[in-house]
Design an enzyme around this catalytic site. Sequence first.
Site, PDB file in Angstrom:
ATOM      1  N   VAL A   1       0.962  -3.695   3.763  1.00 25.20           N
ATOM      2  CA  VAL A   1       0.938  -5.039   4.346  1.00 25.20           C
ATOM      3  C   VAL A   1       2.252  -5.813   4.148  1.00 25.20           C
ATOM      4  O   VAL A   1       2.392  -6.921   4.664  1.00 25.20           O
ATOM      5  CB  VAL A   1      -0.265  -5.897   3.858  1.00 25.20           C
ATOM      6  CG1 VAL A   1      -1.591  -5.297   4.284  1.00 25.20           C
ATOM      7  CG2 VAL A   1      -0.214  -6.128   2.362  1.00 25.20           C
TER       8      VAL A   1
ATOM      9  N   TYR B   1      -5.044   3.087   7.254  1.00 27.05           N
ATOM     10  CA  TYR B   1      -6.299   2.329   7.195  1.00 27.05           C
ATOM     11  C   TYR B   1      -7.246   2.762   8.330  1.00 27.05           C
ATOM     12  O   TYR B   1      -7.372   3.945   8.634  1.00 27.05           O
ATOM     13  CB  TYR B   1      -6.046   0.810   7.286  1.00 27.05           C
ATOM     14  CG  TYR B   1      -4.939   0.274   6.434  1.00 27.05           C
ATOM     15  CD1 TYR B   1      -4.864   0.576   5.083  1.00 27.05           C
ATOM     16  CD2 TYR B   1      -3.971  -0.574   6.957  1.00 27.05           C
ATOM     17  CE1 TYR B   1      -3.868   0.046   4.285  1.00 27.05           C
ATOM     18  CE2 TYR B   1      -2.971  -1.112   6.163  1.00 27.05           C
ATOM     19  CZ  TYR B   1      -2.924  -0.792   4.834  1.00 27.05           C
ATOM     20  OH  TYR B   1      -1.941  -1.311   4.062  1.00 27.05           O
TER      21      TYR B   1
ATOM     22  N   TYR C   1      -2.034  -2.536 -11.022  1.00 23.79           N
ATOM     23  CA  TYR C   1      -2.100  -2.362  -9.569  1.00 23.79           C
ATOM     24  C   TYR C   1      -1.230  -3.406  -8.849  1.00 23.79           C
ATOM     25  O   TYR C   1      -0.499  -3.079  -7.910  1.00 23.79           O
ATOM     26  CB  TYR C   1      -3.562  -2.461  -9.124  1.00 23.79           C
ATOM     27  CG  TYR C   1      -3.768  -2.449  -7.629  1.00 23.79           C
ATOM     28  CD1 TYR C   1      -3.803  -1.249  -6.918  1.00 23.79           C
ATOM     29  CD2 TYR C   1      -3.935  -3.638  -6.908  1.00 23.79           C
ATOM     30  CE1 TYR C   1      -3.992  -1.237  -5.547  1.00 23.79           C
ATOM     31  CE2 TYR C   1      -4.116  -3.633  -5.541  1.00 23.79           C
ATOM     32  CZ  TYR C   1      -4.145  -2.432  -4.861  1.00 23.79           C
ATOM     33  OH  TYR C   1      -4.323  -2.428  -3.501  1.00 23.79           O
TER      34      TYR C   1
ATOM     35  N   SER D   1       0.802  -1.232   0.000  1.00 25.08           N
ATOM     36  CA  SER D   1       0.000   0.000   0.000  1.00 25.08           C
ATOM     37  C   SER D   1       0.830   1.276   0.000  1.00 25.08           C
ATOM     38  O   SER D   1       0.289   2.350  -0.271  1.00 25.08           O
ATOM     39  CB  SER D   1      -0.928   0.026   1.215  1.00 25.08           C
ATOM     40  OG  SER D   1      -2.177  -0.484   0.863  1.00 25.08           O
TER      41      SER D   1
ATOM     42  N   LYS E   1       0.629   3.328  -2.983  1.00 28.46           N
ATOM     43  CA  LYS E   1      -0.547   4.190  -3.223  1.00 28.46           C
ATOM     44  C   LYS E   1      -0.212   5.661  -3.034  1.00 28.46           C
ATOM     45  O   LYS E   1      -0.859   6.537  -3.612  1.00 28.46           O
ATOM     46  CB  LYS E   1      -1.683   3.775  -2.278  1.00 28.46           C
ATOM     47  CG  LYS E   1      -2.168   2.356  -2.516  1.00 28.46           C
ATOM     48  CD  LYS E   1      -3.143   1.908  -1.433  1.00 28.46           C
ATOM     49  CE  LYS E   1      -3.575   0.470  -1.652  1.00 28.46           C
ATOM     50  NZ  LYS E   1      -4.392  -0.052  -0.534  1.00 28.46           N
TER      51      LYS E   1
HETATM   52  N1  GLU Z   1      -1.653  -5.205  -2.504  1.00 26.45           N
HETATM   53  C1  GLU Z   1      -2.413  -5.150  -1.293  1.00 26.45           C
HETATM   54  C2  GLU Z   1      -3.879  -5.368  -1.577  1.00 26.45           C
HETATM   55  O1  GLU Z   1      -4.387  -4.884  -2.559  1.00 26.45           O
HETATM   56  C3  GLU Z   1      -2.174  -3.843  -0.677  1.00 26.45           C
HETATM   57  C4  GLU Z   1      -2.803  -3.766   0.638  1.00 26.45           C
HETATM   58  C5  GLU Z   1      -1.979  -3.081   1.659  1.00 26.45           C
HETATM   59  O2  GLU Z   1      -0.763  -2.976   1.642  1.00 26.45           O
HETATM   60  O3  GLU Z   1      -2.663  -2.626   2.570  1.00 26.45           O
HETATM   61  O4  GLU Z   1      -4.557  -6.013  -0.817  1.00 26.45           O
END
Ligand code: GLU
Length: 308
Positions: A260, A242, A186, A61, A64
């Site tokens: 994650v 989050y 993604y 994430s 992002k």
């Molecule tokens: N690639 C992970 C997903 O889409 C990213 C989630 C994360 O790092 O929180 O679930």
Amino acid sequence: MQDILAQISDEARALFGQGKVASYIPALAKVNPRQFGIAVAFTDGQTCSVGDANVPFSLQSISKLFTFVLALKAIGDDVWKRVGREPSGAAFNSMVQLETEHGIPRNPFINAGALVITDILTSHYAHLDYALLGALRKLADAPMLNWNTEVAKSERGTSHRNMAMAYFMKSCGNFHNAPELVLDNYCRQCAVEMNCVQLAQATMFLAHSGRNLGQSGQANAQFLNADDARRVNALLLTCGAYDAAGDYAYRIGLPVKTGVGGGIVAVAPGIGTIAVWAPELDAKGNSVLGGFALERLVELTRWTPHAT
Ligand code: GLU
């Protein structure tokens, strides 16, 4: 700072065993959980690091943050027609709000919001992979930086939930490309690997009024305008962890982005950036040792989200 980081590392390593590595992406489950690294990069170009700060890990994430900044640079305030800027208070991969909120995700840092951002970038760039890698390589001053193909493939093979959200948003008119194509992009973006030193370097523009540091011939290049850097920091403070964003703001108080893969990057505007990595996660998907280390760091330094 080196002494402070060594002390934090000793304290953090005592917490090994309190979390679990992400297992819903099979390739991530193979990572050795007992690793901890931390790096601090200062706006004057100095860096400090301890532990496994040179071991590459999966951004997940944290990617992002970079894709959102690229989207902001590409289409400016039009991003806000496609995604909100409020904390979701729900899990990173939750879909419950999407239906009542007509396919407009709460913010760009939860999965649904990040998928919309990748959709925007997929429309904007003929070769998004290379645009993203090119930007990250420059920011991190790491020309060999790449995504891990095994992790990307592993996530792509298990991304049913993200695919469901993409199709739902498409049914609401908030997804312009084929969900399969956007999911390919993604999953590769999430699988990009960096180490703590590179990650701290790559986010320096957020601590330095939009200016990047460090690449040969590129020092002090304005990567993002100063107003947008300030706004991105506000979004990281409110939405970067989050459904633990409020807890992180209380305990750490700096703009952060977690992933994650066990990485967390934090910004101390006007001072520098901190990247920490330890793969064991808590129930909300945030690094146990990483959160602890950042909390100790702000206790020991009194760094705040305001430029000094
Ligand atoms: N690639 C992970 C997903 O889409 C990213 C989630 C994360 O790092 O929180 O679930």
